[in-house]
Design a protein around this motif. Sequence first.
Motif, mmCIF file in Angstrom:
data_model
loop_
_atom_site.group_PDB
_atom_site.id
_atom_site.type_symbol
_atom_site.label_atom_id
_atom_site.label_comp_id
_atom_site.label_asym_id
_atom_site.label_seq_id
_atom_site.Cartn_x
_atom_site.Cartn_y
_atom_site.Cartn_z
ATOM 1 N N VAL A 4 48.456 35.416 34.068
ATOM 2 C CA VAL A 4 47.374 35.434 33.084
ATOM 3 C C VAL A 4 47.707 36.547 32.101
ATOM 4 N N LEU A 5 47.768 36.217 30.821
ATOM 5 C CA LEU A 5 48.157 37.185 29.795
ATOM 6 C C LEU A 5 46.976 37.499 28.889
ATOM 7 N N CYS A 6 46.817 38.781 28.572
ATOM 8 C CA CYS A 6 45.699 39.244 27.751
ATOM 9 C C CYS A 6 46.202 40.360 26.845
ATOM 10 N N ALA A 7 45.944 40.256 25.553
ATOM 11 C CA ALA A 7 46.380 41.293 24.613
ATOM 12 C C ALA A 7 45.247 41.674 23.677
ATOM 13 N N ASP A 8 44.823 42.912 23.770
ATOM 14 C CA ASP A 8 43.785 43.501 22.918
ATOM 15 C C ASP A 8 42.499 42.681 22.916
ATOM 16 N N ILE A 9 42.031 42.354 24.111
ATOM 17 C CA ILE A 9 40.771 41.621 24.231
ATOM 18 C C ILE A 9 39.669 42.492 24.839
ATOM 19 N N VAL A 10 39.978 43.775 25.084
ATOM 20 C CA VAL A 10 39.010 44.679 25.722
ATOM 21 C C VAL A 10 38.437 45.593 24.647
ATOM 22 N N ASP B 83 40.706 30.526 23.551
ATOM 23 C CA ASP B 83 39.946 31.459 22.723
ATOM 24 C C ASP B 83 38.606 30.790 22.440
ATOM 25 N N LEU B 84 37.783 31.447 21.654
ATOM 26 C CA LEU B 84 36.521 30.853 21.237
ATOM 27 C C LEU B 84 36.797 29.663 20.321
ATOM 28 N N PRO B 85 35.885 28.701 20.257
ATOM 29 C CA PRO B 85 36.135 27.481 19.473
ATOM 30 C C PRO B 85 36.538 27.744 18.027
ATOM 31 N N LEU B 86 35.975 28.754 17.376
ATOM 32 C CA LEU B 86 36.276 28.985 15.966
ATOM 33 C C LEU B 86 37.718 29.400 15.732
ATOM 34 N N ALA B 87 38.379 29.911 16.775
ATOM 35 C CA ALA B 87 39.764 30.361 16.624
ATOM 36 C C ALA B 87 40.776 29.259 16.892
ATOM 37 N N LEU B 88 40.341 28.121 17.394
ATOM 38 C CA LEU B 88 41.291 27.102 17.844
ATOM 39 C C LEU B 88 42.093 26.452 16.713
ATOM 40 N N PRO B 89 41.504 26.193 15.530
ATOM 41 C CA PRO B 89 42.334 25.600 14.472
ATOM 42 C C PRO B 89 43.528 26.469 14.094
ATOM 43 N N GLN B 90 43.325 27.791 13.999
ATOM 44 C CA GLN B 90 44.436 28.683 13.703
ATOM 45 C C GLN B 90 45.463 28.636 14.828
ATOM 46 N N ARG C 112 56.960 28.862 34.715
ATOM 47 C CA ARG C 112 55.715 29.452 35.197
ATOM 48 C C ARG C 112 54.515 28.818 34.495
ATOM 49 N N ARG C 113 53.402 28.743 35.220
ATOM 50 C CA ARG C 113 52.148 28.265 34.630
ATOM 51 C C ARG C 113 51.366 29.479 34.144
ATOM 52 N N ILE C 114 51.138 29.534 32.841
ATOM 53 C CA ILE C 114 50.572 30.724 32.208
ATOM 54 C C ILE C 114 49.338 30.340 31.404
ATOM 55 N N ILE C 115 48.293 31.146 31.515
ATOM 56 C CA ILE C 115 47.124 31.008 30.657
ATOM 57 C C ILE C 115 46.929 32.324 29.915
ATOM 58 N N GLU C 116 46.641 32.218 28.613
ATOM 59 C CA GLU C 116 46.354 33.402 27.814
ATOM 60 C C GLU C 116 44.883 33.383 27.418
ATOM 61 N N LEU C 117 44.217 34.508 27.587
ATOM 62 C CA LEU C 117 42.824 34.663 27.191
ATOM 63 C C LEU C 117 42.748 35.347 25.832
ATOM 64 N N GLY C 118 41.806 34.901 24.993
ATOM 65 C CA GLY C 118 41.649 35.510 23.682
ATOM 66 C C GLY C 118 42.931 35.481 22.880
ATOM 67 N N ALA C 119 43.560 34.303 22.805
ATOM 68 C CA ALA C 119 44.918 34.196 22.277
ATOM 69 C C ALA C 119 45.018 34.500 20.784
ATOM 70 N N GLY C 120 43.943 34.346 20.033
ATOM 71 C CA GLY C 120 43.973 34.691 18.612
ATOM 72 C C GLY C 120 44.953 33.843 17.825
ATOM 73 N N ALA D 284 48.945 23.857 25.538
ATOM 74 C CA ALA D 284 47.593 23.321 25.385
ATOM 75 C C ALA D 284 46.728 24.372 24.705
ATOM 76 N N VAL D 285 45.810 23.938 23.853
ATOM 77 C CA VAL D 285 44.896 24.836 23.141
ATOM 78 C C VAL D 285 43.480 24.415 23.501
ATOM 79 N N LEU D 286 42.758 25.318 24.188
ATOM 80 C CA LEU D 286 41.445 24.957 24.722
ATOM 81 C C LEU D 286 40.434 26.079 24.510
ATOM 82 N N PRO D 287 39.163 25.720 24.340
ATOM 83 C CA PRO D 287 38.125 26.756 24.242
ATOM 84 C C PRO D 287 37.795 27.321 25.615
#
Length: 224
Positions: free
Chosen positions: A147-153, A100-107, A73-81, A127-130
């Motif tokens: 599309v997967l989202c966990a505790d982003i609301v 996620d936001l750019p500051l979270a990408l190194p982690q 499956r092709r999956i995108i996660e928002l706010g992956a943390g 893939a890791v993208l802003p």
Amino acid sequence: MIFAEDEDDPFPVDDGCLFSETFSQETAYRLMGEELRITQLFGGNLGVAAPVWEAALHLCRFLEDQSVELRGRRIIELGAGTGVLGILAARRGAEVTLTDLPLALPQLQANVSANVPPDGWPSAPPAVLPLRWGQDHLGFPADWDLVLCADIVYLPETYPLLVETLAHLCQNGAVAYLSSKMRREHQTQSFYEEHLAGRFNVELVHRDDKQNNNIYRASKRAEP
């Protein structure tokens, strides 16, 4: 190394000073028969992107319990943390994009690199993208399966931007799964009942009373 256990994780209204000092912690999670080692870098800059929130683990277990097919499956996660949810999906054979936001990408990238399976990724490496909701979403394709989202609301001012982003990503039939701790102070319920329901068919598919965590399945309605 710390091995994960279920525990409550209160989420303050003002998260600007959530972590005043910087330190890292590696935790092992056993999910879907996979062992993941996730580093959480606690520090003032990362804020809420630093920890593995319980809502992500709830969604991992739900996907397993419901035998939701991930392989291929092709999956995108928002706010992956930290990436625990998307990395698990990739270990199970999905083609995953973590955002996620750019500051979270190194982690995020560090955790992807630390969890390469011994025989390599079953599909492509994650893939890791802003992705800034309401700004960058049109630069992403709209042909996802999930599309997967966990505790982003948790920030009401971002709710219209999140709905706009989800509407783009789901316009060709993707199903979204959203796992949320239901915090009254963040008007979480209103996001699902008013904002998201305005453009999506929204179904509550799991409720954990002890953790006050809901999981919703959402699909975009056809627009005239």
